[in-house]
Structures are given as structure tokens and as C-alpha cells.
Scaffold this active site. Structure first.
Site, PDB file in Angstrom:
ATOM      1  N   GLY A   1      -3.107  -0.324  -9.171  1.00 32.88           N
ATOM      2  CA  GLY A   1      -2.869   0.137  -7.806  1.00 32.88           C
ATOM      3  C   GLY A   1      -1.848  -0.801  -7.197  1.00 32.88           C
ATOM      4  O   GLY A   1      -0.820  -1.095  -7.814  1.00 32.88           O
ATOM      5  N   GLU A   2      -2.140  -1.311  -6.014  1.00 34.07           N
ATOM      6  CA  GLU A   2      -1.238  -2.257  -5.357  1.00 34.07           C
ATOM      7  C   GLU A   2      -2.041  -3.530  -5.091  1.00 34.07           C
ATOM      8  O   GLU A   2      -2.935  -3.539  -4.255  1.00 34.07           O
ATOM      9  CB  GLU A   2      -0.730  -1.635  -4.051  1.00 34.07           C
ATOM     10  CG  GLU A   2       0.765  -1.735  -3.893  1.00 34.07           C
ATOM     11  CD  GLU A   2       1.232  -3.191  -3.915  1.00 34.07           C
ATOM     12  OE1 GLU A   2       2.127  -3.505  -4.732  1.00 34.07           O
ATOM     13  OE2 GLU A   2       0.687  -4.001  -3.147  1.00 34.07           O
ATOM     14  N   SER A   3      -1.678  -4.598  -5.812  1.00 37.16           N
ATOM     15  CA  SER A   3      -2.514  -5.795  -5.755  1.00 37.16           C
ATOM     16  C   SER A   3      -2.553  -6.412  -4.356  1.00 37.16           C
ATOM     17  O   SER A   3      -3.590  -6.941  -3.936  1.00 37.16           O
ATOM     18  CB  SER A   3      -2.060  -6.825  -6.788  1.00 37.16           C
ATOM     19  OG  SER A   3      -0.710  -7.156  -6.598  1.00 37.16           O
TER      20      SER A   3
ATOM     21  N   CYS B   1      -3.194  -3.874 -14.871  1.00 35.76           N
ATOM     22  CA  CYS B   1      -2.003  -3.859 -14.020  1.00 35.76           C
ATOM     23  C   CYS B   1      -2.236  -4.638 -12.720  1.00 35.76           C
ATOM     24  O   CYS B   1      -2.288  -5.854 -12.756  1.00 35.76           O
ATOM     25  CB  CYS B   1      -1.536  -2.426 -13.796  1.00 35.76           C
ATOM     26  SG  CYS B   1       0.217  -2.357 -13.453  1.00 35.76           S
TER      27      CYS B   1
ATOM     28  N   ARG C   1       5.110 -10.228 -11.012  1.00 33.93           N
ATOM     29  CA  ARG C   1       4.899  -8.843 -10.543  1.00 33.93           C
ATOM     30  C   ARG C   1       6.159  -8.013 -10.731  1.00 33.93           C
ATOM     31  O   ARG C   1       7.277  -8.510 -10.584  1.00 33.93           O
ATOM     32  CB  ARG C   1       4.509  -8.858  -9.064  1.00 33.93           C
ATOM     33  CG  ARG C   1       3.153  -9.513  -8.849  1.00 33.93           C
ATOM     34  CD  ARG C   1       2.797  -9.556  -7.385  1.00 33.93           C
ATOM     35  NE  ARG C   1       2.639  -8.216  -6.856  1.00 33.93           N
ATOM     36  CZ  ARG C   1       2.644  -7.933  -5.554  1.00 33.93           C
ATOM     37  NH1 ARG C   1       2.810  -8.895  -4.658  1.00 33.93           N
ATOM     38  NH2 ARG C   1       2.473  -6.700  -5.152  1.00 33.93           N
TER      39      ARG C   1
ATOM     40  N   ILE D   1       3.269   1.166 -15.402  1.00 31.60           N
ATOM     41  CA  ILE D   1       3.659   1.669 -14.075  1.00 31.60           C
ATOM     42  C   ILE D   1       3.912   0.457 -13.172  1.00 31.60           C
ATOM     43  O   ILE D   1       2.978  -0.222 -12.761  1.00 31.60           O
ATOM     44  CB  ILE D   1       2.555   2.570 -13.466  1.00 31.60           C
ATOM     45  CG1 ILE D   1       2.210   3.726 -14.425  1.00 31.60           C
ATOM     46  CG2 ILE D   1       3.013   3.118 -12.117  1.00 31.60           C
ATOM     47  CD1 ILE D   1       0.985   4.548 -14.024  1.00 31.60           C
TER      48      ILE D   1
ATOM     49  N   HIS E   1      -1.920   0.826 -18.728  1.00 29.11           N
ATOM     50  CA  HIS E   1      -3.040   1.613 -18.193  1.00 29.11           C
ATOM     51  C   HIS E   1      -3.775   2.371 -19.291  1.00 29.11           C
ATOM     52  O   HIS E   1      -3.550   3.577 -19.456  1.00 29.11           O
ATOM     53  CB  HIS E   1      -2.519   2.610 -17.154  1.00 29.11           C
ATOM     54  CG  HIS E   1      -2.054   1.975 -15.882  1.00 29.11           C
ATOM     55  ND1 HIS E   1      -2.881   1.793 -14.798  1.00 29.11           N
ATOM     56  CD2 HIS E   1      -0.863   1.458 -15.540  1.00 29.11           C
ATOM     57  CE1 HIS E   1      -2.210   1.199 -13.834  1.00 29.11           C
ATOM     58  NE2 HIS E   1      -0.969   0.987 -14.252  1.00 29.11           N
TER      59      HIS E   1
ATOM     60  N   GLU F   1      -6.621   3.528 -19.243  1.00 28.71           N
ATOM     61  CA  GLU F   1      -7.478   4.570 -18.638  1.00 28.71           C
ATOM     62  C   GLU F   1      -6.733   5.900 -18.490  1.00 28.71           C
ATOM     63  O   GLU F   1      -7.348   6.922 -18.218  1.00 28.71           O
ATOM     64  CB  GLU F   1      -8.024   4.097 -17.279  1.00 28.71           C
ATOM     65  CG  GLU F   1      -7.039   4.064 -16.120  1.00 28.71           C
ATOM     66  CD  GLU F   1      -6.072   2.877 -16.152  1.00 28.71           C
ATOM     67  OE1 GLU F   1      -6.059   2.114 -17.143  1.00 28.71           O
ATOM     68  OE2 GLU F   1      -5.317   2.735 -15.164  1.00 28.71           O
TER      69      GLU F   1
HETATM   70  N1  GLN Z   1       3.269  -3.418  -8.970  1.00 30.82           N
HETATM   71  C1  GLN Z   1       1.886  -3.381  -8.594  1.00 30.82           C
HETATM   72  C2  GLN Z   1       1.454  -4.706  -7.940  1.00 30.82           C
HETATM   73  O1  GLN Z   1       2.220  -5.616  -7.850  1.00 30.82           O
HETATM   74  C3  GLN Z   1       1.004  -3.101  -9.790  1.00 30.82           C
HETATM   75  C4  GLN Z   1       1.269  -1.696 -10.322  1.00 30.82           C
HETATM   76  C5  GLN Z   1       0.090  -1.028 -10.960  1.00 30.82           C
HETATM   77  O2  GLN Z   1      -1.059  -1.462 -10.849  1.00 30.82           O
HETATM   78  N2  GLN Z   1       0.356   0.070 -11.613  1.00 30.82           N
HETATM   79  O3  GLN Z   1       0.343  -4.836  -7.516  1.00 30.82           O
END
Ligand code: GLN
Length: 192
Positions: free
Chosen positions: A47-49, A78, A105, A139, A175, A177
Site C-alpha cells: 500500500g502506502e507506507s 512492499c 523506497r 508495484i 506481491h 498475494e
Molecule cells: N511505494 C510504496 C511506499 O513507499 C510501496 C508500494 C507498494 O506497497 N506497492 O510505501
């Protein structure tokens, strides 16, 4: 049956729950600290950390998660990998620091923001989970730039580690999953 929590604050937690069920575990969504009590292990999804970190602060989850990780296995993919790493760059941010790895990242750059590729895992991964290439979905993935002593690399892509473990914890920058191959989740379930 093993009961695995999937941190469901943000990101692709639903896909992880489905993957865990394919690997014959019971998946439960975790949104508060009390729910950590009844589970054998935890997945922190992609997701977005930065967003996840903010929500962890907001929900008072940071310290309970760190405590959980001192006793039970956590699998981060990720963004989850970024949250488990001991060192985060580009930009740097706080983390649970449960594995001695340094991650950058979005390290694969813009033109390879996202790609699906097939990688040859290390022999040890095959011994533990079965033969065959791994389909790796990246991703906006981080690159693991440094692995500390005691970190075991189970797969690489273009020379860089993409699947690593240290003690009870597991990290993938891709990923698993999102594919039908359950070997990476099965490997995590072995740790519980
Ligand atoms: N770029 C995202 C981050 O810095 C990570 C991307 C992902 O989890 N697919 O959190």
C-alpha cells in the site's frame, strides 16, 4: 488451523487474506491492538507506507506491533517491507525495525514503477517450498540496498534481494498475494 492477522488499515489486505486462505490458514483483519492477542502471526500488506505509518500512530498501534514482532512472526510485502526494515531511505521514515535491512523506497525508478516478471528463487527456497520460478509483481517497489548479518536471502531480482527472512520475520518487495502461487505464504506459515 493457524490464525493469521492481516493489518487492514490501508492497502491490499483483502488479497493477502485470500492468499492465506489458499495456503490453508484462517485470515482475520486486524485494525486495533486488542486483535493482536488472538493471532499466531501477522501480515503487513502493500500500500502506502507513509499513510500506514500515520494510521498506526493515530490508532496507537506502533508500540503494540513492535511488541508483537518481538514474539511472533510478521510478513511484510512492499510497503509492509518498508515498515519492517531497520533503515528506510528516499525519504527516510520511522519503522518497526524488526529486520536488519536497508530499503530505498520506490528504488526501481519511474520507468519500472510496476512490472510482472519471473524470477529464479534461491535453491533453499525451492528446497523448503517446491520447485519452479516465482512470478514477482513489483508495484512502486522498494529496493533492498543492504542486508545485515543474520538476514537470509531467498530470492533476488537483477542481483538485489527481493525475498528475505531474519529469524521469525519474512519480507518480500514484490506481491506474492497477487499471484496464484501460494509458496511464499506457505513459507511464512511454516514460521508460525
Ligand atoms: N511505494 C510504496 C511506499 O513507499 C510501496 C508500494 C507498494 O506497497 N506497492 O510505501
Amino acid at each position: 488451523m493457524k490464525k493469521v492477522g492481516v493489518l487492514a488499515l490501508q492497502g491490499d489486505f483483502a488479497a493477502h487474506a485470500a492468499a492465506l486462505e489458499r495456503a490453508a490458514a484462517e485470515a482475520v483483519f486486524v485494525r486495533d491492538a486488542e486483535q493482536l492477542d488472538g493471532i499466531d502471526g501477522l501480515v503487513i500488506p502493500g500500500g502506502e507506507s507513509t499513510t500506514m505509518l500515520k494510521l498506526m500512530h493515530y490508532d496507537g498501534l506502533l508500540e503494540p506491533l513492535a511488541r508483537f514482532g518481538r514474539e511472533k512472526p510478521i510478513f511484510g510485502t512492499c510497503a509492509g517491507a518498508i515498515l519492517l526494515a531497520s533503515e528506510v531511505s528516499c525519504p527516510s521514515q520511522e519503522s518497526l525495525a524488526l529486520l536488519d535491512i536497508g530499503v530505498e523506497r520506490n528504488g526501481y525508478g519511474r520507468q519500472v514503477d510496476s512490472r510482472v516478471t519471473r524470477i529464479v528463487p534461491e535453491a533453499e527456497f525451492v528446497e523448503r517450498t517446491g520447485a519452479g520460478k516465482l512470478e514477482a509483481v513489483f508495484i512502486r517497489a522498494p529496493i533492498i540496498r543492504r542486508v545485515g548479518q543474520g538476514v537470509n536471502v531467498l530470492a533476488r531480482y537483477q542481483g538485489d534481494p527481493v525475498l528475505v527472512e531474519q529469524g521469525r520475520h519474512l519480507v518480500a518487495t514484490f506481491h506474492p498475494e497477487l499471484t496464484s502461487d501460494s509458496r511464499v505464504h506457505a513459507l511464512f506459515l511454516e514460521k508460525l
